[in-house]
Motif scaffolding. Structure first.
Motif, PDB file in Angstrom:
ATOM      1  N   ARG A 109     -46.801 -19.267   9.828  1.00  0.00           N
ATOM      2  CA  ARG A 109     -48.171 -19.504  10.273  1.00  0.00           C
ATOM      3  C   ARG A 109     -48.580 -18.244  11.028  1.00  0.00           C
ATOM      4  N   GLY A 110     -49.329 -17.382  10.342  1.00  0.00           N
ATOM      5  CA  GLY A 110     -49.702 -16.106  10.953  1.00  0.00           C
ATOM      6  C   GLY A 110     -48.462 -15.294  11.266  1.00  0.00           C
ATOM      7  N   GLU A 111     -48.299 -14.911  12.536  1.00  0.00           N
ATOM      8  CA  GLU A 111     -47.149 -14.111  12.971  1.00  0.00           C
ATOM      9  C   GLU A 111     -45.941 -14.980  13.339  1.00  0.00           C
ATOM     10  N   GLN A 112     -46.138 -16.297  13.350  1.00  0.00           N
ATOM     11  CA  GLN A 112     -45.044 -17.203  13.698  1.00  0.00           C
ATOM     12  C   GLN A 112     -44.213 -17.510  12.465  1.00  0.00           C
ATOM     13  N   THR A 113     -42.890 -17.382  12.597  1.00  0.00           N
ATOM     14  CA  THR A 113     -41.996 -17.699  11.477  1.00  0.00           C
ATOM     15  C   THR A 113     -40.757 -18.419  11.989  1.00  0.00           C
ATOM     16  N   LEU A 114     -40.208 -19.246  11.142  1.00  0.00           N
ATOM     17  CA  LEU A 114     -38.936 -19.885  11.419  1.00  0.00           C
ATOM     18  C   LEU A 114     -38.191 -19.984  10.101  1.00  0.00           C
ATOM     19  N   TYR A 115     -36.981 -19.438  10.065  1.00  0.00           N
ATOM     20  CA  TYR A 115     -36.116 -19.541   8.896  1.00  0.00           C
ATOM     21  C   TYR A 115     -34.981 -20.481   9.269  1.00  0.00           C
ATOM     22  N   ALA A 116     -34.666 -21.438   8.406  1.00  0.00           N
ATOM     23  CA  ALA A 116     -33.581 -22.384   8.671  1.00  0.00           C
ATOM     24  C   ALA A 116     -32.721 -22.572   7.436  1.00  0.00           C
ATOM     25  N   LEU A 149     -40.340 -28.277  14.129  1.00  0.00           N
ATOM     26  CA  LEU A 149     -40.274 -27.719  12.771  1.00  0.00           C
ATOM     27  C   LEU A 149     -38.927 -28.014  12.121  1.00  0.00           C
ATOM     28  N   LEU A 150     -37.850 -27.954  12.882  1.00  0.00           N
ATOM     29  CA  LEU A 150     -36.537 -28.279  12.314  1.00  0.00           C
ATOM     30  C   LEU A 150     -36.472 -29.747  11.889  1.00  0.00           C
ATOM     31  N   ASP A 151     -37.102 -30.630  12.648  1.00  0.00           N
ATOM     32  CA  ASP A 151     -37.171 -32.036  12.238  1.00  0.00           C
ATOM     33  C   ASP A 151     -37.947 -32.189  10.933  1.00  0.00           C
ATOM     34  N   MET A 177     -28.175 -31.508   7.922  1.00  0.00           N
ATOM     35  CA  MET A 177     -27.539 -30.803   9.034  1.00  0.00           C
ATOM     36  C   MET A 177     -28.058 -29.364   9.071  1.00  0.00           C
ATOM     37  N   ILE A 178     -28.623 -28.956  10.194  1.00  0.00           N
ATOM     38  CA  ILE A 178     -29.072 -27.576  10.358  1.00  0.00           C
ATOM     39  C   ILE A 178     -27.843 -26.717  10.620  1.00  0.00           C
ATOM     40  N   GLU A 179     -27.626 -25.728   9.772  1.00  0.00           N
ATOM     41  CA  GLU A 179     -26.469 -24.846   9.907  1.00  0.00           C
ATOM     42  C   GLU A 179     -26.806 -23.595  10.720  1.00  0.00           C
ATOM     43  N   ASP A 180     -28.047 -23.128  10.604  1.00  0.00           N
ATOM     44  CA  ASP A 180     -28.461 -21.925  11.317  1.00  0.00           C
ATOM     45  C   ASP A 180     -29.983 -21.841  11.270  1.00  0.00           C
ATOM     46  N   VAL A 214     -39.225 -24.377   0.686  1.00  0.00           N
ATOM     47  CA  VAL A 214     -37.847 -24.873   0.665  1.00  0.00           C
ATOM     48  C   VAL A 214     -37.236 -24.516  -0.678  1.00  0.00           C
ATOM     49  N   ARG A 215     -36.009 -23.983  -0.618  1.00  0.00           N
ATOM     50  CA  ARG A 215     -35.303 -23.592  -1.839  1.00  0.00           C
ATOM     51  C   ARG A 215     -33.858 -24.063  -1.751  1.00  0.00           C
TER      52      ARG A 215
END
Length: 105
Positions: free
Chosen positions: A91-98, A33-35, A16-19, A74-75
């Motif tokens: 990836r370069g300037e692209q980021t996603l934190y979940a 990416l979330l998948d 479950m993605i919380e944020d 992943v931690r």
């Protein structure tokens, strides 16, 4: 036998993605990416690993959907008795934190 009586490793689980927070990433890329993150979390949750690093190029769907080339860290961390999974795609300037949790279904 009720699923709650099975050992944890044999139960059906759902990530479950919380944020999440995305920078310079499209909505379609964010969903993809979330998948991938949920897939990585479920894979890791069956092990004793606390940290793992993936290259999205290793996931077959990512190559077809333009998500190849991201590095995913992943931690797992226990917060108030709950396992929380932190994921960071770069990836370069692209980021996603979940942030995710794993639930038995």
């Amino acid at each position: 036998m009720h699923p709650s009586q099975l050992p944890k490793s044999q139960r059906i689980k759902k990530a479950m993605i919380e944020d999440f927070t995305a920078t310079q990433i499209s909505t379609a890329q964010t969903h993809g990416l979330l998948d991938l993150f949920k897939h990585a979390v479920l894979s890791m949750s069956r092990t004793l690993a606390r940290e793992s690093v993936y290259d999205t190029s290793d996931f077959r769907p990512s190559v077809k959907s333009g998500l190849a080339g991201f590095t995913l860290h992943v931690r797992k961390e226990k917060v108030l008795g709950v396992d929380m999974w932190h994921g960071n795609f770069v990836r370069g300037e692209q980021t996603l934190y979940a942030l995710a949790t794993v639930e038995d279904t």
